[in-house]
Design a protein around this motif. Structure first.
Motif, mmCIF file in Angstrom:
data_model
loop_
_atom_site.group_PDB
_atom_site.id
_atom_site.type_symbol
_atom_site.label_atom_id
_atom_site.label_comp_id
_atom_site.label_asym_id
_atom_site.label_seq_id
_atom_site.Cartn_x
_atom_site.Cartn_y
_atom_site.Cartn_z
ATOM 1 N N LEU A 1 3.354 -6.066 -6.278
ATOM 2 C CA LEU A 1 2.388 -4.935 -6.517
ATOM 3 C C LEU A 1 1.612 -5.195 -7.909
ATOM 4 N N ARG A 2 2.451 -5.438 -8.827
ATOM 5 C CA ARG A 2 2.006 -5.627 -10.242
ATOM 6 C C ARG A 2 1.170 -6.917 -10.357
ATOM 7 N N ARG A 3 1.347 -7.942 -9.561
ATOM 8 C CA ARG A 3 0.418 -9.036 -9.646
ATOM 9 C C ARG A 3 -1.074 -8.885 -9.072
ATOM 10 N N TYR B 1 0.869 -1.105 -0.021
ATOM 11 C CA TYR B 1 -0.061 -0.020 0.016
ATOM 12 C C TYR B 1 0.687 1.284 -0.126
ATOM 13 N N ARG B 2 1.862 1.354 0.838
ATOM 14 C CA ARG B 2 2.947 2.477 0.718
ATOM 15 C C ARG B 2 3.321 2.663 -0.568
ATOM 16 N N LEU B 3 3.934 1.310 -0.997
ATOM 17 C CA LEU B 3 4.469 1.902 -2.388
ATOM 18 C C LEU B 3 3.675 2.336 -3.439
ATOM 19 N N LEU B 4 2.235 1.615 -3.431
ATOM 20 C CA LEU B 4 1.403 2.296 -4.542
ATOM 21 C C LEU B 4 1.188 3.841 -4.213
ATOM 22 N N ALA B 5 0.980 4.055 -2.902
ATOM 23 C CA ALA B 5 0.259 5.427 -2.641
ATOM 24 C C ALA B 5 1.542 6.214 -2.968
ATOM 25 N N TYR B 6 2.833 5.878 -2.840
ATOM 26 C CA TYR B 6 3.979 6.801 -3.281
ATOM 27 C C TYR B 6 3.941 6.721 -4.810
ATOM 28 N N VAL C 1 11.462 -6.545 -6.031
ATOM 29 C CA VAL C 1 10.569 -7.617 -5.399
ATOM 30 C C VAL C 1 9.018 -7.115 -5.099
ATOM 31 N N ALA C 2 9.307 -6.052 -4.533
ATOM 32 C CA ALA C 2 7.832 -5.381 -4.071
ATOM 33 C C ALA C 2 7.144 -4.805 -4.957
ATOM 34 N N ILE C 3 7.775 -4.478 -6.229
ATOM 35 C CA ILE C 3 7.084 -3.851 -7.515
ATOM 36 C C ILE C 3 6.463 -5.069 -8.270
#
Length: 224
Positions: free
Chosen positions: A197-199, A155-160, A192-194
């Protein structure tokens, strides 16, 4: 949000950091006035939570130094001093709000959010891009009208990414802002986090939104 806590009581600082991180925020902590002032001058924070009684230099000094450089930086003071004269002094020096110890974290969180709204730091509580929607207050995500469950880190990654659509974000910048860490070029934590998130955000839908610029970083944008 990215938050700076300047607090010399270690238990209080740890309690506040834990509370804000559970809300999905990135948190820096300083335990004295000198370090706090340095971080406030060199970092980019949505809000600063500042204790008045600090070693080396007190919160009054830190607040005055902040106001010399950043007139509109949101600051909330924390103190055990409940005298009216102390509250007035804090407000006169430019504090946006004032909270007397002891206090409930829920009250501090509510005051922080209120300050951000009042100062227009966050232009809106819901971010939109293409058919993707992120509710910053409720930590909820939708794409094409479907709710998507994300882990806190996702969530933090997407919000950024949503805050900077169309802008290429380097791995170093993402690591600093999302994980509050210095990026190691040999580390694949961002990649890895990206992928995770893409999945959830891209793979089940038509039209990818998260794109890779090889050797540089990532960008959120629509492409034909």
């Amino acid at each position: 949000m990215k938050i700076l806590i300047i607090e010399d009581e270690l238990k209080t600082a740890a309690f506040l950091k834990k509370g804000f991180m559970e809300e999905g925020d990135v948190v820096d902590v300083a335990t004295n006035g000198i370090d706090g002032q340095h971080l406030s001058a060199t970092g980019d924070y949505d809000v600063i939570v500042l204790d008045v009684m600090l070693p080396q230099r007190d919160g009054w000094w830190v607040l005055q130094e902040i106001r010399k450089r950043r007139a509109h930086q949101p600051v909330i003071l924390l103190t055990a001093l409940d005298a009216v004269s102390q509250r007035v002094k804090g407000l006169q020096l430019g504090a946006d709000d004032y909270l007397v110890k002891p206090f409930a974290f829920s009250e501090l969180l509510a005051r922080v959010r209120n300050i951000l709204r009042r100062c227009h730091v966050r232009a809106e509580d819901v971010l939109h891009y293409a058919d993707l929607e992120v509710d910053l207050l409720r930590h909820k995500v939708w794409r094409a009208g479907e709710a998507i469950g994300l882990a806190p880190q996702e969530y933090r990654l997407l919000a950024y990414l949503m805050r900077f659509p169309g802008e290429v974000l380097t791995r170093t910048r993402i690591a600093e802002q999302v994980w509050d860490m210095n990026f190691d070029g040999d580390s694949n934590v961002v990649d890895v986090a990206i992928r995770r998130l893409r999945r959830k955000i891209d793979d089940p839908y038509s039209g990818r939104l998260i794109h890779t610029l090889r050797g540089v970083g990532y960008v959120l944008e629509t492409r034909d």
